[in-house]
Design a protein around this motif. Structure first.
Motif, short mmCIF file in Angstrom:
data_model
loop_
_atom_site.label_atom_id
_atom_site.label_comp_id
_atom_site.label_asym_id
_atom_site.label_seq_id
_atom_site.Cartn_x
_atom_site.Cartn_y
_atom_site.Cartn_z
N PRO A 43 0.81 -1.23 0.00
CA PRO A 43 0.00 0.00 0.00
C PRO A 43 0.83 1.27 0.00
O PRO A 43 0.41 2.30 -0.54
N GLU A 44 2.03 1.21 0.61
CA GLU A 44 2.87 2.42 0.65
C GLU A 44 3.36 2.81 -0.73
O GLU A 44 3.74 3.96 -0.97
N MET A 45 3.32 1.88 -1.69
CA MET A 45 3.73 2.14 -3.07
C MET A 45 2.53 2.10 -4.02
O MET A 45 2.70 2.14 -5.23
N ARG A 46 1.34 1.97 -3.47
CA ARG A 46 0.09 1.90 -4.24
C ARG A 46 0.04 0.62 -5.08
O ARG A 46 -0.49 0.60 -6.18
N ASN A 47 0.61 -0.43 -4.54
CA ASN A 47 0.48 -1.78 -5.09
C ASN A 47 0.91 -1.94 -6.55
O ASN A 47 0.15 -2.43 -7.39
N PRO A 48 2.15 -1.57 -6.89
CA PRO A 48 2.62 -1.83 -8.25
C PRO A 48 2.80 -3.33 -8.47
O PRO A 48 3.00 -4.09 -7.51
N ILE A 49 2.73 -3.76 -9.74
CA ILE A 49 2.85 -5.19 -10.02
C ILE A 49 4.02 -5.51 -10.94
O ILE A 49 4.12 -6.63 -11.44
N THR A 104 -4.63 -3.60 -0.96
CA THR A 104 -4.66 -2.96 0.35
C THR A 104 -4.47 -1.46 0.17
O THR A 104 -3.91 -1.00 -0.81
N GLY A 105 -4.92 -0.71 1.16
CA GLY A 105 -4.74 0.73 1.11
C GLY A 105 -5.72 1.41 0.18
O GLY A 105 -6.80 0.89 -0.10
N SER A 106 -5.33 2.56 -0.33
CA SER A 106 -6.24 3.40 -1.12
C SER A 106 -6.28 3.03 -2.59
O SER A 106 -7.16 3.49 -3.32
N ALA A 107 -5.33 2.22 -3.08
CA ALA A 107 -5.25 1.91 -4.51
C ALA A 107 -5.46 0.43 -4.76
O ALA A 107 -5.09 -0.41 -3.93
N PHE A 108 -6.04 0.11 -5.92
CA PHE A 108 -6.07 -1.27 -6.40
C PHE A 108 -4.67 -1.63 -6.88
O PHE A 108 -4.02 -2.51 -6.34
N SER A 109 -4.17 -0.91 -7.88
CA SER A 109 -2.78 -1.08 -8.33
C SER A 109 -2.38 0.10 -9.20
O SER A 109 -3.11 0.49 -10.11
N SER A 110 -1.19 0.62 -8.90
CA SER A 110 -0.62 1.71 -9.71
C SER A 110 0.06 1.20 -10.97
O SER A 110 0.59 1.98 -11.75
N GLY A 140 -9.71 1.11 -5.49
CA GLY A 140 -9.21 2.46 -5.72
C GLY A 140 -8.64 2.54 -7.12
O GLY A 140 -8.99 1.75 -8.00
N PRO A 141 -7.73 3.49 -7.37
CA PRO A 141 -7.18 3.65 -8.72
C PRO A 141 -6.56 2.36 -9.26
O PRO A 141 -5.83 1.66 -8.55
N ALA A 142 -6.87 2.07 -10.51
CA ALA A 142 -6.29 0.96 -11.26
C ALA A 142 -5.66 1.58 -12.50
O ALA A 142 -6.35 1.86 -13.48
N ILE A 143 -4.35 1.79 -12.45
CA ILE A 143 -3.68 2.64 -13.42
C ILE A 143 -2.70 1.81 -14.25
O ILE A 143 -1.92 1.02 -13.71
#
Length: 266
Positions: A21-27, A57-63, A112-115
């Protein structure tokens, strides 16, 4: 470091949660790729799993991609283009291939955001439910690259060619309401109701005979790119398997007997 992907099983329903979550869930990082592929292969091999949910987790789905790695010249990019090609093939492209192997139905619970690749990750799933806080962007052009994870194949099959072109050529985000209107998601709910809604849908799938559900998914997936006669041949073969299951016999007996069925996965 915490596990990059959490694996939680509950009565035939597995929830996979991106956990950075601290990185907005990059994959795009190697450990996340490895963890996601391992988790997908694990639930695919487990005959007790009937349906899966993917969320963040957190505010984002995945950045999507890790921009810090791009800026540092690391990650999938390499000074030698041939190595970059190899990095993609041996890296993030393993995720859509793992989803393509998957027979278990998968629901994306987009919190949350899916970017970028995060939007494509949602498209790799079979069904998508969005929180009102979700937004989606096929934003690769915004950082001067193309969808390297299969997005050009995935997105048009979900939203249609014209809308996929609009999203990919502009890179502009769309909110949850627009995602619902264009068919990118099938339902939008308040944030607090997202996981309960995904779990309720998962339970509606999980009550059905597991073998029939898995084979139905495979036919639907294959139907996107094979000829009708080929799909009919596959359907006949899978139907022969389905007719031989104990769950099929139980379903017929229960329907004729006007009682609830009891499926065993046999």
């Amino acid at each position: 470091m915490t596990d990059p992907v959490l694996y939680e099983a509950d009565d035939g329903i597995v929830t996979l949660t991106l956990n950075r979550p601290e990185m907005r869930n990059p994959i795009s990082d190697p450990d996340v790729i490895d963890a996601m592929v391992e988790a997908l292969d694990r639930l695919n091999a487990d005959s007790s799993v009937r349906v899966a949910i993917v969320t963040g987790t957190g505010s984002a789905f995945s950045s999507g991609g890790n921009l810090h790695s791009m800026r540092e010249g690391g990650g999938l990019n390499d000074p030698l283009p041939a190595r970059t090609r190899y990095n993609y093939q041996r890296g993030i492209q393993r995720i859509p291939l793992a989803f393509e192997r998957l027979e278990v139905p998968v629901i994306a619970a987009v919190n949350g955001p899916a970017i970028g690749a995060g939007c494509d990750l949602a498209c790799m799933c079979d069904l998508r439910i969005a929180s009102e806080a979700a937004r989606f962007a096929e934003s690769f052009v915004k950082v001067g690259i193309v969808p390297g994870d299969g997005g050009a194949w995935l997105l048009p099959r979900v939203v249609g060619f014209s809308k996929a072109c609009e999203m990919a050529f502009t890179g502009d985000p769309i909110d949850a309401a627009e995602a619902l209107a264009c068919g990118l998601v099938s339902k939008v709910v308040p944030p607090a109701e997202l996981l309960p809604a995904a779990q309720a849908l998962a339970k509606r799938i999980a009550v059905n005979p597991a073998h029939a559900v898995r084979m139905t998914k495979r036919l639907l997936r294959e139907g996107r790119h094979v000829r009708l006669d080929t799909l009919l041949e596959m359907s006949a073969a899978m139907q022969a398997l389905a007719h031989a299951t104990a769950d099929h016999r139980e379903a017929v007996d229960a329907m004729l007997g006007k009682r609830p069925p009891t499926f065993t996965g046999e």
